[in-house]
Design a protein around this motif. Structure first.
Motif, PDB file in Angstrom:
ATOM      1  N   ARG A 106      72.285  -8.445   4.939  1.00 51.72           N
ATOM      2  CA  ARG A 106      71.750  -8.876   6.235  1.00 51.72           C
ATOM      3  C   ARG A 106      71.885 -10.385   6.401  1.00 51.72           C
ATOM      4  O   ARG A 106      72.215 -10.875   7.487  1.00 51.72           O
ATOM      5  CB  ARG A 106      70.284  -8.447   6.366  1.00 51.72           C
ATOM      6  CG  ARG A 106      70.103  -6.965   6.679  1.00 51.72           C
ATOM      7  CD  ARG A 106      68.678  -6.674   7.101  1.00 51.72           C
ATOM      8  NE  ARG A 106      67.740  -6.848   6.003  1.00 51.72           N
ATOM      9  CZ  ARG A 106      67.426  -5.891   5.135  1.00 51.72           C
ATOM     10  NH1 ARG A 106      67.997  -4.702   5.231  1.00 51.72           N
ATOM     11  NH2 ARG A 106      66.560  -6.121   4.168  1.00 51.72           N
ATOM     12  N   GLY A 107      71.647 -11.138   5.323  1.00 47.99           N
ATOM     13  CA  GLY A 107      71.815 -12.578   5.401  1.00 47.99           C
ATOM     14  C   GLY A 107      73.256 -12.970   5.656  1.00 47.99           C
ATOM     15  O   GLY A 107      73.538 -13.908   6.410  1.00 47.99           O
ATOM     16  N   THR A 110      74.110 -12.366   9.355  1.00 43.99           N
ATOM     17  CA  THR A 110      73.562 -13.432  10.195  1.00 43.99           C
ATOM     18  C   THR A 110      74.406 -14.698  10.097  1.00 43.99           C
ATOM     19  O   THR A 110      74.733 -15.328  11.113  1.00 43.99           O
ATOM     20  CB  THR A 110      72.115 -13.746   9.774  1.00 43.99           C
ATOM     21  OG1 THR A 110      71.317 -12.554   9.935  1.00 43.99           O
ATOM     22  CG2 THR A 110      71.533 -14.856  10.625  1.00 43.99           C
ATOM     23  N   ALA A 111      74.781 -15.058   8.860  1.00 44.57           N
ATOM     24  CA  ALA A 111      75.573 -16.283   8.672  1.00 44.57           C
ATOM     25  C   ALA A 111      76.937 -16.165   9.338  1.00 44.57           C
ATOM     26  O   ALA A 111      77.397 -17.089  10.021  1.00 44.57           O
ATOM     27  CB  ALA A 111      75.732 -16.564   7.180  1.00 44.57           C
ATOM     28  N   SER A 113      77.863 -14.165  11.810  1.00 50.87           N
ATOM     29  CA  SER A 113      77.771 -14.107  13.278  1.00 50.87           C
ATOM     30  C   SER A 113      77.553 -15.501  13.859  1.00 50.87           C
ATOM     31  O   SER A 113      78.079 -15.829  14.921  1.00 50.87           O
ATOM     32  CB  SER A 113      76.629 -13.168  13.693  1.00 50.87           C
ATOM     33  OG  SER A 113      75.373 -13.691  13.297  1.00 50.87           O
ATOM     34  N   ARG A 114      76.812 -16.341  13.149  1.00 47.20           N
ATOM     35  CA  ARG A 114      76.633 -17.724  13.620  1.00 47.20           C
ATOM     36  C   ARG A 114      77.947 -18.492  13.517  1.00 47.20           C
ATOM     37  O   ARG A 114      78.253 -19.313  14.388  1.00 47.20           O
ATOM     38  CB  ARG A 114      75.545 -18.407  12.790  1.00 47.20           C
ATOM     39  CG  ARG A 114      74.140 -17.910  13.105  1.00 47.20           C
ATOM     40  CD  ARG A 114      73.111 -18.552  12.203  1.00 47.20           C
ATOM     41  NE  ARG A 114      71.762 -18.092  12.542  1.00 47.20           N
ATOM     42  CZ  ARG A 114      70.681 -18.352  11.823  1.00 47.20           C
ATOM     43  NH1 ARG A 114      70.791 -19.079  10.718  1.00 47.20           N
ATOM     44  NH2 ARG A 114      69.502 -17.895  12.186  1.00 47.20           N
ATOM     45  N   ASP A 129      73.445 -14.652  24.652  1.00 47.38           N
ATOM     46  CA  ASP A 129      72.617 -13.937  23.672  1.00 47.38           C
ATOM     47  C   ASP A 129      73.112 -12.507  23.499  1.00 47.38           C
ATOM     48  O   ASP A 129      73.139 -11.981  22.377  1.00 47.38           O
ATOM     49  CB  ASP A 129      71.151 -13.928  24.124  1.00 47.38           C
ATOM     50  CG  ASP A 129      70.536 -15.322  24.060  1.00 47.38           C
ATOM     51  OD1 ASP A 129      71.111 -16.189  23.367  1.00 47.38           O
ATOM     52  OD2 ASP A 129      69.498 -15.536  24.703  1.00 47.38           O
ATOM     53  N   GLN A 132      76.260 -12.525  21.445  1.00 44.43           N
ATOM     54  CA  GLN A 132      75.928 -12.821  20.045  1.00 44.43           C
ATOM     55  C   GLN A 132      75.404 -11.564  19.352  1.00 44.43           C
ATOM     56  O   GLN A 132      75.758 -11.275  18.198  1.00 44.43           O
ATOM     57  CB  GLN A 132      74.882 -13.920  20.002  1.00 44.43           C
ATOM     58  CG  GLN A 132      74.439 -14.309  18.606  1.00 44.43           C
ATOM     59  CD  GLN A 132      75.408 -15.200  17.891  1.00 44.43           C
ATOM     60  OE1 GLN A 132      75.893 -16.167  18.453  1.00 44.43           O
ATOM     61  NE2 GLN A 132      75.737 -14.888  16.658  1.00 44.43           N
ATOM     62  N   GLN A 133      74.575 -10.801  20.043  1.00 46.89           N
ATOM     63  CA  GLN A 133      74.068  -9.550  19.471  1.00 46.89           C
ATOM     64  C   GLN A 133      75.196  -8.551  19.252  1.00 46.89           C
ATOM     65  O   GLN A 133      75.193  -7.800  18.264  1.00 46.89           O
ATOM     66  CB  GLN A 133      73.004  -8.963  20.394  1.00 46.89           C
ATOM     67  CG  GLN A 133      71.720  -9.780  20.452  1.00 46.89           C
ATOM     68  CD  GLN A 133      70.759  -9.279  21.510  1.00 46.89           C
ATOM     69  OE1 GLN A 133      71.030  -8.289  22.195  1.00 46.89           O
ATOM     70  NE2 GLN A 133      69.637  -9.953  21.658  1.00 46.89           N
ATOM     71  N   GLU A 136      76.926  -9.434  16.016  1.00 50.76           N
ATOM     72  CA  GLU A 136      76.146  -8.968  14.867  1.00 50.76           C
ATOM     73  C   GLU A 136      76.263  -7.459  14.712  1.00 50.76           C
ATOM     74  O   GLU A 136      76.391  -6.944  13.592  1.00 50.76           O
ATOM     75  CB  GLU A 136      74.682  -9.365  15.038  1.00 50.76           C
ATOM     76  CG  GLU A 136      74.439 -10.868  14.936  1.00 50.76           C
ATOM     77  CD  GLU A 136      72.964 -11.220  14.920  1.00 50.76           C
ATOM     78  OE1 GLU A 136      72.142 -10.282  14.811  1.00 50.76           O
ATOM     79  OE2 GLU A 136      72.632 -12.409  15.008  1.00 50.76           O
ATOM     80  N   ARG A 140      77.667  -5.515  11.420  1.00 49.94           N
ATOM     81  CA  ARG A 140      76.901  -4.467  10.728  1.00 49.94           C
ATOM     82  C   ARG A 140      77.707  -3.174  10.649  1.00 49.94           C
ATOM     83  O   ARG A 140      77.664  -2.460   9.643  1.00 49.94           O
ATOM     84  CB  ARG A 140      75.570  -4.220  11.451  1.00 49.94           C
ATOM     85  CG  ARG A 140      74.561  -5.330  11.251  1.00 49.94           C
ATOM     86  CD  ARG A 140      73.157  -4.865  11.634  1.00 49.94           C
ATOM     87  NE  ARG A 140      73.095  -4.409  13.022  1.00 49.94           N
ATOM     88  CZ  ARG A 140      72.834  -5.190  14.050  1.00 49.94           C
ATOM     89  NH1 ARG A 140      72.605  -6.478  13.858  1.00 49.94           N
ATOM     90  NH2 ARG A 140      72.792  -4.713  15.279  1.00 49.94           N
ATOM     91  N   THR A 221      75.273 -16.087   0.307  1.00 50.76           N
ATOM     92  CA  THR A 221      73.965 -16.669   0.602  1.00 50.76           C
ATOM     93  C   THR A 221      73.946 -18.157   0.264  1.00 50.76           C
ATOM     94  O   THR A 221      73.391 -18.973   1.005  1.00 50.76           O
ATOM     95  CB  THR A 221      72.872 -15.932  -0.192  1.00 50.76           C
ATOM     96  OG1 THR A 221      72.891 -14.536   0.144  1.00 50.76           O
ATOM     97  CG2 THR A 221      71.494 -16.501   0.130  1.00 50.76           C
TER      98      THR A 221
END
Length: 309
Positions: A106-107, A110-111, A113-114, A129, A132-133, A136, A140, A221
């Protein structure tokens, strides 16, 4: 991330054309697609032209996911491998191992996608937004679904991907459940012995894959931490430079005002000097006339004072 060879018998030209199209921003896609399709038809490659023309313009989120794949090939490859290990782990490993690996994943999602959002912003397209979702969601899906991973790795996504609702169930002993001692097993026949060896080898291989996946997730990470620290450092430097720029701008403004005042003072001084020069010239002329008059008066006095001859 490059692929080896063409697909479906298509020549390298159509593959290169499609790669080019899906590397473009969506706003540039359609016009370039028509140019490439027309070029293929003009070259006598009608089938290639039809295939290029059939390519669908990607959504902004799909384009950002494609951009991430192309711009960060090493991280994308490790992410793809992490997904392979995670999918296999869900089917073969204990629940605790799956839980740990899922949390690390999950981390990473997030990284990445940013990073995709930052790459899109640097290319001149800010993600909403919702977009961006969608990025992500796509990442996933790449982690959890083999078909989604295969589609993403081509770099030609047309729309965002949706992950499955859940992984296959993982059976593991419930905490606190007592296990009864197993009965001694009879010596298996040779065929079963070979199967047991194969199962042991498969288990070791899966454990090795899990270890590699954990290592990749740990490295990802750490990269997130490093990138955050680098971003904070860059933001601090940017703020300091902006402050310097503002201070310099104020100094320039003050210097410009002083220069304007000095120029105005110079003009006044020039004007006053010219007036003074005129007055000096007038005074000199008046003095000359006065001296001449005085000389003439002295001459007249001497003439009158002289004895009469």
């Amino acid at each position: 991330m490059q692929r080896k060879g063409g697909r479906g018998g298509a020549g390298p030209d159509v593959e290169a054309a499609l790669d080019e199209l899906y590397s473009l921003a969506p706003s540039d896609f359609t016009a370039r697609r028509e140019v490439l399709a027309a070029a293929a038809r003009s070259a006598g490659r009608a089938e290639d032209g039809r295939r290029i023309h059939a390519a669908r313009r990607p959504t902004l989120a799909a384009w950002a996911a494609n951009l991430l794949l192309r711009s960060r090939p090493d991280e994308s490859r490790r992410f793809h491998e992490l997904g392979q290990a995670l999918r296999e782990a869900y089917q073969t490993l204990d629940a605790e191992g799956v839980k740990e690996l899922s949390g690390q994943s999950r981390g990473v999602v997030t990284a990445l996608s940013r990073q995709a959002a930052q790459l899109a912003r640097e290319a001149g397209h800010r993600l909403s937004d919702s977009a961006q979702q969608d990025v992500e969601s796509t990442l996933r899906a790449v982690l959890t679904d083999q078909d989604a991973a295969d589609r993403w790795i081509t770099g030609r996504l047309e729309s965002a991907l949706t992950p499955p609702t859940a992984f296959p169930s993982v059976t593991a002993p419930t905490a606190g459940t007592r296990r009864e001692p197993a009965e001694p097993a009879a010596e298996p026949p040779p065929s079963r012995r070979e199967a047991a060896k194969k199962d042991d080898a498969d288990r070791r291989r899966r454990q090795e894959e899990l270890a590699r996946a954990r290592k990749a997730a740990k490295a990802a990470t750490q990269r997130v931490r490093d990138q955050r620290a680098a971003r904070a450092k860059a933001e601090t430097l940017l703020k300091r430079l902006r402050d310097r720029r503002e201070q310099a701008r104020q100094q320039v403004s003050a210097a410009e005002r002083q220069l304007e005042q000095a120029r105005a003072e110079l003009e006044r001084a020039d004007h006053d000097a010219q007036e003074a020069e005129k007055q000096r010239a007038q005074a000199s002329d008046a003095l000359t006339r006065a001296e001449q008059s005085a000389h003439e008066a002295d001459e007249e006095v001497r003439r009158l004072a002289a004895p009469a001859g």
